[in-house]
Write a protein that holds these residues in place. Structure first.
Motif, short mmCIF file in Angstrom:
data_model
loop_
_atom_site.label_atom_id
_atom_site.label_comp_id
_atom_site.label_asym_id
_atom_site.label_seq_id
_atom_site.Cartn_x
_atom_site.Cartn_y
_atom_site.Cartn_z
N HIS A 233 4.00 -11.47 11.61
CA HIS A 233 2.61 -11.33 11.17
C HIS A 233 2.54 -10.23 10.12
O HIS A 233 3.01 -9.12 10.35
CB HIS A 233 1.69 -10.99 12.34
CG HIS A 233 0.29 -10.70 11.90
ND1 HIS A 233 -0.57 -11.70 11.49
CD2 HIS A 233 -0.39 -9.54 11.75
CE1 HIS A 233 -1.72 -11.15 11.13
NE2 HIS A 233 -1.64 -9.84 11.28
N CYS A 234 1.95 -10.56 8.97
CA CYS A 234 1.77 -9.55 7.95
C CYS A 234 0.31 -9.11 7.97
O CYS A 234 -0.60 -9.93 7.98
CB CYS A 234 2.14 -10.09 6.57
SG CYS A 234 2.13 -8.78 5.34
N ASP A 235 0.12 -7.80 7.99
CA ASP A 235 -1.25 -7.27 8.10
C ASP A 235 -1.83 -6.87 6.75
O ASP A 235 -2.75 -6.08 6.66
CB ASP A 235 -1.27 -6.08 9.06
CG ASP A 235 -0.26 -5.01 8.67
OD1 ASP A 235 0.54 -5.26 7.74
OD2 ASP A 235 -0.26 -3.93 9.29
N CYS A 236 -1.28 -7.43 5.67
CA CYS A 236 -1.84 -7.09 4.36
C CYS A 236 -3.23 -7.72 4.23
O CYS A 236 -3.54 -8.69 4.92
CB CYS A 236 -0.93 -7.55 3.22
SG CYS A 236 -0.80 -9.34 3.06
N SER A 237 -4.05 -7.16 3.38
CA SER A 237 -5.41 -7.67 3.22
C SER A 237 -5.92 -7.29 1.84
O SER A 237 -5.36 -6.42 1.17
CB SER A 237 -6.34 -7.06 4.27
OG SER A 237 -6.45 -5.66 4.05
N LYS A 266 1.10 -8.29 -5.42
CA LYS A 266 1.79 -9.14 -4.46
C LYS A 266 2.23 -8.30 -3.27
O LYS A 266 2.78 -7.22 -3.44
CB LYS A 266 3.02 -9.74 -5.15
CG LYS A 266 3.34 -11.14 -4.69
CD LYS A 266 4.50 -11.68 -5.47
CE LYS A 266 4.33 -13.17 -5.74
NZ LYS A 266 5.39 -13.69 -6.59
N CYS A 267 2.00 -8.82 -2.06
CA CYS A 267 2.49 -8.14 -0.87
C CYS A 267 4.00 -8.31 -0.79
O CYS A 267 4.51 -9.42 -0.90
CB CYS A 267 1.84 -8.72 0.38
SG CYS A 267 2.58 -8.12 1.90
N HIS A 268 4.72 -7.20 -0.62
CA HIS A 268 6.20 -7.27 -0.59
C HIS A 268 6.72 -8.00 0.64
O HIS A 268 7.82 -8.52 0.64
CB HIS A 268 6.79 -5.87 -0.63
CG HIS A 268 6.48 -5.14 -1.89
ND1 HIS A 268 6.78 -5.65 -3.12
CD2 HIS A 268 5.87 -3.95 -2.11
CE1 HIS A 268 6.38 -4.80 -4.05
NE2 HIS A 268 5.82 -3.76 -3.47
N PHE A 269 5.93 -8.00 1.72
CA PHE A 269 6.41 -8.59 2.97
C PHE A 269 6.19 -10.10 3.03
O PHE A 269 7.09 -10.85 3.37
CB PHE A 269 5.74 -7.91 4.17
CG PHE A 269 6.26 -6.53 4.43
CD1 PHE A 269 7.42 -6.36 5.18
CD2 PHE A 269 5.62 -5.41 3.93
CE1 PHE A 269 7.93 -5.09 5.42
CE2 PHE A 269 6.11 -4.14 4.17
CZ PHE A 269 7.27 -3.98 4.91
N CYS A 270 4.97 -10.56 2.71
CA CYS A 270 4.69 -12.00 2.86
C CYS A 270 4.55 -12.70 1.51
O CYS A 270 4.35 -13.91 1.46
CB CYS A 270 3.44 -12.22 3.70
SG CYS A 270 1.93 -11.71 2.90
N LEU A 271 4.64 -11.94 0.44
CA LEU A 271 4.59 -12.44 -0.95
C LEU A 271 3.25 -13.07 -1.33
O LEU A 271 3.14 -13.76 -2.34
CB LEU A 271 5.73 -13.43 -1.23
CG LEU A 271 7.16 -12.91 -1.01
CD1 LEU A 271 8.17 -13.93 -1.48
CD2 LEU A 271 7.40 -11.58 -1.70
ZN LIG Z 1 1.50 -9.49 3.37
#
Ligand SMILES: [Zn+2]
Length: 291
Positions: A233-237, A266-271
């Motif tokens: 789970h990526c918690d980016c927002s 761009k989120c590095h974890f979920c792109l």
């Molecule tokens: Zn993310």
């Protein structure tokens, strides 16, 4: 993932199977087999170490940098079972040790350190760091536990990749002994660990962590005290990305508005890519000016 108590409460252990989260991460980052092995092992360890925290919302980050072709391996997990991870160079490859055995140690390198950051929701996080032993991750963590946390531990981590690069299994365990363990139980545990078949075999044939656990801790009266689902789970927002833009400062934001007229982060974890148009950037710029 299960938390286990054994040996009259003097052994605490965690067993996890994290094949699904690794497969998801492999698809997002197009991981090479050795990158998947390195990341799967680190994700398993991070997920288990997050269960050593105390409360919901607390999280742990493991960063491994050994100077090898993968660059930095970074994983974050929280107490609630959410895990994410990345490597700098996901397509990096190394020569296998044998046709079946990926060379994670060479891919990570051993010229560097493992860093553990525990965010307990206080002002400053706890940071522990220890030089790498061989870049294979399990041994590096064992040394970290012993020297940085004075906690004798046995760490087993294993990833097996199919010929089409999809993930066959990923899983692991962390077993820790407490000071009052009896000589008899300690010797039994040591001999169990010494005579264990390869972990990848255990996870491939037995599949679920509880069955693997009963094989590993046979004779030590293990009791499962908790069971928890662990997932990617990526918690980016969008809010977080806005904060990142604001933190660039008004001057930098003005020049982005003038030169590009838009921004993509761009989120590095979920792109996942977050787009900001001129009007949105202007609004953020006003906030940045106010800070
Ligand atoms: Zn993310």
């Amino acid at each position: 993932m299960i938390r286990v108590s054994a040996g009259n409460g003097q052994i605490r252990a965690f067993f996890v199977r994290n094949s699904d989260m690794l497969e998801r991460t492999r698809e997002i980052h197009q991981l090479s087999p050795v990158a998947a092995a390195a990341l799967g092992r680190t994700m398993a360890a991070t997920a288990m170490m997050a269960q050593m925290l105390k409360a919901s919302g607390q999280k742990i980050t493991i960063r491994i940098n050994g100077g090898g072709p993968l660059g930095t391996v970074l994983c974050v997990a929280d107490y609630d079972g959410n895990v994410k991870g990345l490597v700098d160079y996901p397509q990096a490859e190394t020569e296998n040790i044998s046709p079946e055995k990926l060379n994670v140690g060479a891919a990570i390198g051993k010229d560097g350190e493992i860093t553990v950051i525990k965010d307990l929701g206080m002002k400053t996080p706890y940071i522990g760091t220890y030089p790498l032993t061989n870049g294979e991750i399990a041994e590096d963590l064992t040394a970290y536990f012993l020297h940085s946390e004075q906690q004798p531990s046995s760490v087993g981590l294993s990833v097996k990749v199919n010929v089409d690069y999809s993930i066959l299994t990923s899983g692991g365990f962390i077993i820790q002994v407490l000071p009052d363990i009896s000589e008899k139980e300690l010797r039994l545990l040591e001999s169990r660990l010494l005579n264990l078949p390869p972990l990848s075999e255990l996870y491939e044939t037995l599949r679920d962590p509880e069955t693997v656990m009963h094989t590993v801790l046979d004779g030590l009266n293990p009791i499962v005290s908790e069971e928890k689902k662990v997932v990617f789970h990526c918690d980016c927002s969008r809010e977080r990305m806005e904060e990142a833009l604001i933190s660039l400062g008004a001057k930098e934001l003005s020049s982005i508005i003038e030169e590009d007229g838009h921004a993509e982060i761009k989120c590095h974890f979920c792109l996942e890519a977050y787009q900001f148009n001129k009007m949105e950037l202007r609004k953020l710029n006003i906030e940045a000016l106010g800070e």
